[in-house]
Design an enzyme around this catalytic site. Sequence first.
Site, PDB file in Angstrom:
ATOM      1  N   GLU A   1      10.412 128.629  42.553  1.00  0.00           N
ATOM      2  CA  GLU A   1      11.464 127.913  43.278  1.00  0.00           C
ATOM      3  C   GLU A   1      11.861 128.747  44.487  1.00  0.00           C
ATOM      4  O   GLU A   1      12.267 128.235  45.528  1.00  0.00           O
ATOM      5  CB  GLU A   1      12.673 127.711  42.340  1.00  0.00           C
ATOM      6  CG  GLU A   1      13.774 126.888  42.974  1.00  0.00           C
ATOM      7  CD  GLU A   1      15.091 126.919  42.212  1.00  0.00           C
ATOM      8  OE1 GLU A   1      15.116 126.490  41.055  1.00  0.00           O
ATOM      9  OE2 GLU A   1      16.084 127.359  42.811  1.00  0.00           O
TER      10      GLU A   1
ATOM     11  N   ARG B  71      14.798 120.033  43.699  1.00  0.00           N
ATOM     12  CA  ARG B  71      14.788 121.251  44.532  1.00  0.00           C
ATOM     13  C   ARG B  71      13.913 121.113  45.781  1.00  0.00           C
ATOM     14  O   ARG B  71      13.310 122.083  46.239  1.00  0.00           O
ATOM     15  CB  ARG B  71      14.278 122.460  43.740  1.00  0.00           C
ATOM     16  CG  ARG B  71      15.114 122.840  42.573  1.00  0.00           C
ATOM     17  CD  ARG B  71      16.482 123.378  43.001  1.00  0.00           C
ATOM     18  NE  ARG B  71      17.088 124.068  41.890  1.00  0.00           N
ATOM     19  CZ  ARG B  71      17.729 123.459  40.901  1.00  0.00           C
ATOM     20  NH1 ARG B  71      17.887 122.156  40.926  1.00  0.00           N
ATOM     21  NH2 ARG B  71      18.236 124.156  39.917  1.00  0.00           N
TER      22      ARG B  71
ATOM     23  N   SER C 207      17.066 131.118  39.888  1.00  0.00           N
ATOM     24  CA  SER C 207      15.872 130.690  39.136  1.00  0.00           C
ATOM     25  C   SER C 207      14.648 131.024  39.974  1.00  0.00           C
ATOM     26  O   SER C 207      14.550 130.602  41.118  1.00  0.00           O
ATOM     27  CB  SER C 207      15.869 129.184  38.922  1.00  0.00           C
ATOM     28  OG  SER C 207      16.927 128.798  38.096  1.00  0.00           O
TER      29      SER C 207
END
Length: 367
Positions: A363, A146, A260
Amino acid sequence: MRVSCRLYVEVTDPEDLLTLDFNALPQPLFVMGGGSNLLFTGDFPGTVLRMANQGRSVMPGSTGHLVVRVAAGVVFDDFCAWAAAEGLWGPENLSLIPGEVGASAVQNIGAYGVEAKDIIDTVHAFDRQERRFVDIPSADCGYGYRTSLFKTDWKGRYIIIAVTFRLSTVPQPKLDYGGVRKAIERRIEGMGSETYATLGLLEGGAHLWEGRRSQSDRRVSDPIPSIPDENLTPQFIRDTIIGIREQKLPDPKEIGSAGSFFCNPVIDREHFERIVSIAKAENGPDYEVPHYDVGEKVKVPAAWMIDQCGFKGMRLGGAQVYPKQPLVIVNATGAATPEEIVALERRVIGTIREKYGIELHPEVEHV
Ligand code: EPU
């Protein structure tokens, strides 16, 4: 709650970036994709710029591949849908991830064992520093879980205008993450033999796969076998992934979230063993902690820890830990304030730090 920015600029033609006077824009400048992974913590004093260019062009690639250049403003899932409909392999496991193509290359979006970097060939961007367009090979983008250099060292320098993906024309199913293979098998069982046959998976179906398999002599009335990997289609996998996501993730059209909220932490083995002891003390000696090995280290699902700490469904004002997937914080009432979301985030982080000695990192980007 609504927040606003001082100026919002949508760019439909990347060439306009060459003449845009960036210094004349209210500062700071924030380049946004679909905005699906962002939390605006209040009004934004500067300019939000969004690439809204559309379109794609397909070119032949090396044997068994083709490359497709997709404009940054294309909805990522529209690209996934197109690839699946064309029978092209690569993005099917990334189906239904919200957001746009440009952002996918910044965030290195991922799901079900596939990350954007696996299919990105080149990122095309406008270099604000040198005021010119550049082509950056995927290998130079510093991709990790990510993350990429676009989020770190290069932050603010490049505006992504398009991404070239490398897709496979030969089957490359990736089914080994979590429940993907099981979900595919369950779906086929639930369909019954008739549908199974219409998918081309029984007798005569082999022709769909360009001779990769010899013709089967199965009859429609035979019990349904476990499906051979080489007989799957990207469309079938895409539909299965969509089914899994729809079951546990909130539909952005119905309930606001940023996907998320936390990254899954990666810890060393000794630390993991301490977590196993805590979990066994609480859940019994046979309890197994879900985890994935990452080289010498171990990735522990943040969702599991949040669940173990009893946060599932917890509300703070309009903010809520989503009951079906506690990795997601949702705007349950549609009127949650940024403060409520951040307060819930802090409470989750603090509890997990105390219980497991792990620092969760969001995130979601806070702006
Ligand atoms: N779990 C629980 N309780 C729950 C839910 C999950 O204990 O209520 C445990 C289960 O053991 C499960 C594990 O947590 O196996 C992991 O759950 P899951 O695979 O559903 O999700 P994840 O690994 O935590 C990641 C991505 C998702 C992506 C899925 C599927 C991150 C931060 N998230 O979640 O990405 O869809 O894998 O590949 O890596 C996103 O980035 O926005 C996103 C949704």
